[in-house]
Write a protein that holds these residues in place. Structure first.
Motif, PDB file in Angstrom:
ATOM      1  N   LEU A   1       0.847  -1.191   0.000  1.00  0.00           N
ATOM      2  CA  LEU A   1       0.000   0.000   0.000  1.00  0.00           C
ATOM      3  C   LEU A   1       0.888   1.248   0.000  1.00  0.00           C
ATOM      4  CD1 LEU A   1      -2.729  -1.063   2.597  1.00  0.00           C
ATOM      5  CD2 LEU A   1      -2.859  -1.131   0.105  1.00  0.00           C
ATOM      6  N   ARG A   2       0.996   1.883  -1.139  1.00  0.00           N
ATOM      7  CA  ARG A   2       1.801   3.105  -1.256  1.00  0.00           C
ATOM      8  C   ARG A   2       0.910   4.313  -0.974  1.00  0.00           C
ATOM      9  NH1 ARG A   2       3.636  -0.509  -5.045  1.00  0.00           N
ATOM     10  NH2 ARG A   2       5.884  -0.951  -4.911  1.00  0.00           N
ATOM     11  N   GLN A   3       1.364   5.154  -0.069  1.00  0.00           N
ATOM     12  CA  GLN A   3       0.555   6.279   0.382  1.00  0.00           C
ATOM     13  C   GLN A   3       0.090   7.158  -0.768  1.00  0.00           C
ATOM     14  OE1 GLN A   3       2.176   8.582   3.615  1.00  0.00           O
ATOM     15  NE2 GLN A   3       2.881   6.765   4.719  1.00  0.00           N
ATOM     16  N   GLU A   4       0.995   7.470  -1.668  1.00  0.00           N
ATOM     17  CA  GLU A   4       0.642   8.377  -2.756  1.00  0.00           C
ATOM     18  C   GLU A   4      -0.412   7.768  -3.683  1.00  0.00           C
ATOM     19  OE1 GLU A   4       4.500   6.216  -3.803  1.00  0.00           O
ATOM     20  OE2 GLU A   4       3.596   7.221  -2.062  1.00  0.00           O
ATOM     21  N   GLU A   5      -0.319   6.444  -3.905  1.00  0.00           N
ATOM     22  CA  GLU A   5      -1.287   5.791  -4.775  1.00  0.00           C
ATOM     23  C   GLU A   5      -2.662   5.716  -4.125  1.00  0.00           C
ATOM     24  OE1 GLU A   5      -1.864   1.602  -7.280  1.00  0.00           O
ATOM     25  OE2 GLU A   5      -0.043   1.961  -6.095  1.00  0.00           O
ATOM     26  N   VAL A   6      -2.693   5.368  -2.826  1.00  0.00           N
ATOM     27  CA  VAL A   6      -3.970   5.325  -2.117  1.00  0.00           C
ATOM     28  C   VAL A   6      -4.595   6.717  -2.054  1.00  0.00           C
ATOM     29  CG1 VAL A   6      -5.100   4.827   0.087  1.00  0.00           C
ATOM     30  CG2 VAL A   6      -3.271   3.329  -0.744  1.00  0.00           C
ATOM     31  N   ALA A   7      -3.772   7.719  -1.774  1.00  0.00           N
ATOM     32  CA  ALA A   7      -4.273   9.100  -1.710  1.00  0.00           C
ATOM     33  C   ALA A   7      -4.857   9.529  -3.046  1.00  0.00           C
ATOM     34  CB  ALA A   7      -3.145  10.035  -1.285  1.00  0.00           C
ATOM     35  N   ARG A   8      -4.199   9.148  -4.142  1.00  0.00           N
ATOM     36  CA  ARG A   8      -4.698   9.517  -5.469  1.00  0.00           C
ATOM     37  C   ARG A   8      -6.032   8.848  -5.760  1.00  0.00           C
ATOM     38  NH1 ARG A   8      -4.466   6.847  -9.972  1.00  0.00           N
ATOM     39  NH2 ARG A   8      -2.874   5.401  -9.187  1.00  0.00           N
ATOM     40  N   LYS A   9      -6.159   7.566  -5.412  1.00  0.00           N
ATOM     41  CA  LYS A   9      -7.411   6.854  -5.676  1.00  0.00           C
ATOM     42  C   LYS A   9      -8.570   7.430  -4.871  1.00  0.00           C
ATOM     43  CE  LYS A   9      -5.859   2.342  -7.332  1.00  0.00           C
ATOM     44  NZ  LYS A   9      -6.800   2.277  -8.474  1.00  0.00           N
ATOM     45  N   PHE A  10      -8.297   7.832  -3.631  1.00  0.00           N
ATOM     46  CA  PHE A  10      -9.343   8.374  -2.776  1.00  0.00           C
ATOM     47  C   PHE A  10      -9.542   9.877  -2.962  1.00  0.00           C
ATOM     48  CE2 PHE A  10      -8.691   4.689   0.355  1.00  0.00           C
ATOM     49  CZ  PHE A  10      -9.807   4.009  -0.129  1.00  0.00           C
ATOM     50  N   GLY A  11      -8.612  10.519  -3.662  1.00  0.00           N
ATOM     51  CA  GLY A  11      -8.738  11.953  -3.880  1.00  0.00           C
ATOM     52  C   GLY A  11      -8.513  12.772  -2.623  1.00  0.00           C
ATOM     53  N   VAL A  12      -7.564  12.315  -1.794  1.00  0.00           N
ATOM     54  CA  VAL A  12      -7.258  13.017  -0.548  1.00  0.00           C
ATOM     55  C   VAL A  12      -5.745  13.255  -0.486  1.00  0.00           C
ATOM     56  CG1 VAL A  12      -9.213  11.992   0.646  1.00  0.00           C
ATOM     57  CG2 VAL A  12      -6.979  10.864   0.755  1.00  0.00           C
ATOM     58  N   SER A  13      -5.322  14.008   0.522  1.00  0.00           N
ATOM     59  CA  SER A  13      -3.891  14.203   0.726  1.00  0.00           C
ATOM     60  C   SER A  13      -3.290  12.957   1.370  1.00  0.00           C
ATOM     61  CB  SER A  13      -3.637  15.424   1.618  1.00  0.00           C
ATOM     62  OG  SER A  13      -4.044  15.151   2.954  1.00  0.00           O
ATOM     63  N   ARG A  14      -1.978  12.934   1.500  1.00  0.00           N
ATOM     64  CA  ARG A  14      -1.323  11.767   2.080  1.00  0.00           C
ATOM     65  C   ARG A  14      -1.479  11.709   3.593  1.00  0.00           C
ATOM     66  NH1 ARG A  14       4.630  11.398  -0.527  1.00  0.00           N
ATOM     67  NH2 ARG A  14       4.713   9.711   1.015  1.00  0.00           N
ATOM     68  N   VAL A  15      -1.845  12.824   4.219  1.00  0.00           N
ATOM     69  CA  VAL A  15      -1.935  12.864   5.690  1.00  0.00           C
ATOM     70  C   VAL A  15      -2.980  11.890   6.231  1.00  0.00           C
ATOM     71  CG1 VAL A  15      -2.427  14.291   7.710  1.00  0.00           C
ATOM     72  CG2 VAL A  15      -1.047  15.217   5.835  1.00  0.00           C
ATOM     73  N   PRO A  16      -4.259  11.954   5.774  1.00  0.00           N
ATOM     74  CA  PRO A  16      -5.231  10.983   6.307  1.00  0.00           C
ATOM     75  C   PRO A  16      -4.892   9.544   5.936  1.00  0.00           C
ATOM     76  CG  PRO A  16      -6.186  12.223   4.489  1.00  0.00           C
ATOM     77  CD  PRO A  16      -4.903  12.890   4.844  1.00  0.00           C
ATOM     78  N   VAL A  17      -4.234   9.344   4.795  1.00  0.00           N
ATOM     79  CA  VAL A  17      -3.834   7.992   4.403  1.00  0.00           C
ATOM     80  C   VAL A  17      -2.778   7.459   5.366  1.00  0.00           C
ATOM     81  CG1 VAL A  17      -2.758   6.585   2.611  1.00  0.00           C
ATOM     82  CG2 VAL A  17      -4.414   8.346   1.981  1.00  0.00           C
ATOM     83  N   ARG A  18      -1.797   8.314   5.672  1.00  0.00           N
ATOM     84  CA  ARG A  18      -0.744   7.894   6.605  1.00  0.00           C
ATOM     85  C   ARG A  18      -1.337   7.553   7.972  1.00  0.00           C
ATOM     86  NH1 ARG A  18       2.266  11.929   5.991  1.00  0.00           N
ATOM     87  NH2 ARG A  18       1.619  13.201   7.767  1.00  0.00           N
ATOM     88  N   GLU A  19      -2.265   8.383   8.463  1.00  0.00           N
ATOM     89  CA  GLU A  19      -2.891   8.129   9.766  1.00  0.00           C
ATOM     90  C   GLU A  19      -3.752   6.863   9.719  1.00  0.00           C
ATOM     91  OE1 GLU A  19      -5.001  11.704  10.605  1.00  0.00           O
ATOM     92  OE2 GLU A  19      -3.199  12.838  11.146  1.00  0.00           O
ATOM     93  N   ALA A  20      -4.433   6.645   8.595  1.00  0.00           N
ATOM     94  CA  ALA A  20      -5.255   5.455   8.449  1.00  0.00           C
ATOM     95  C   ALA A  20      -4.396   4.198   8.487  1.00  0.00           C
ATOM     96  CB  ALA A  20      -6.049   5.520   7.145  1.00  0.00           C
TER      97      ALA A  20
END
Length: 263
Positions: free
Chosen positions: A39-58
């Motif tokens: 799970l790469r933060q930047e890829e997940v963030a792009r798919k969800f349309g959010v910044s990397r911050v909530p992805v990192r915390e998730a």
């Protein structure tokens, strides 16, 4: 990485981090992100349309739940489950759920009984349906969200939110392992056909659920505990055996050693 359908369900309530955590958790538990997926933060963030911050915390939250882990040189990876993991989950369920039902049974009310039995009847209604459209719901009734809803109703009167949160995590891990076991056992056979072969077993499980709820309705903690222990231990040991046999069968046979010439 198949996250498209989960990304479509993104909302901003209650927080962006909670929404991303919830959807990633669902994707992992339902097999969209199998064990070993990076799970790469930047890829997940792009798919969800959010910044990397909530992805990192998730991802940090999911790591605390044991669904992902950080590996050297790979990053964050979805964890894989072994037979030993499954055994540990069952051992922990048995210990924690025994505490929960013993305390809850002493505090059970008529409303608690009605709520628990209503979940049992919903599961029975699904079992009686032969419609292909209910196949996914059938799975959830046996091992997923509907099953946990029953146990949650059963344990809620204990009034121990931290205990219930720990049990919730174990129930989700258990459901994930069961889904993987079913899909790997014979992926060419539709879930509905596989489930029909186990109708009697499922009926027995629901009967056990009913008996636990009725024991709690009488505030009979000793009987409720005994029923729960048998419920988890008997079905759990059988599932562990089946998973172990499946994994053993999947292991490649040891190649015969080449003969050593002594001439």
């Amino acid at each position: 990485m198949n996250l498209d359908e989960y990304a479509a369900g993104l909302t901003i309530n209650p927080t962006m981090t909670d929404s991303v955590t919830r959807l990633l958790r669902q994707a992992i538990l339902r097999g969209a992100l199998p064990g070993g997926t990076v799970l790469r933060q930047e890829e997940v963030a792009r798919k969800f349309g959010v910044s990397r911050v909530p992805v990192r915390e998730a991802l940090l939250k999911l790591e605390g739940e044991g669904l992902v882990e950080t590996q050297p040189r790979r990053g964050v990876v979805v964890t894989a489950l072994s037979t030993e993991d499954f055994e540990e989950i069952l051992e922990m369920r048995l210990a924690l759920e025994t505490v929960a039902i013993e305390r809850a049974a002493q505090r059970f009310t008529r409303a608690d009984t009605d709520a628990a039995l209503a979940v049992v009847e919903r599961a029975r209604a699904i079992m009686r349906s032969a419609s292909e459209s209910h196949a996914a719901a059938e799975f959830e009734g046996r091992w997923g969200e509907l099953n946990w809803e029953f146990h949650q109703r059963l344990y809620a009167p204990a009034g121990r939110p931290r205990l219930l949160a720990a049990i919730d995590n174990l129930q989700q891990l258990f459901a994930r392992h069961m889904r993987m076991h079913i899909e790997q056992s014979d992926p060419m056979v539709p879930l509905q056909q596989r489930s029909e072969a186990n109708t009697l077993e499922w009926a027995a499980v629901l009967n056990e659920h009913e008996q636990m709820a009725l024991a709690c309705s009488r505030n009979d903690a000793a009987t409720a505990v005994a029923l729960l222990k048998r419920h988890i231990a008997e079905h759990g040991l059988e599932l562990v055996r089946a998973v172990r046999e499946q994994q053993d069968a999947a292991q490649p046979a040891e190649a015969p050693r080449a003969a050593i010439s002594r001439r």
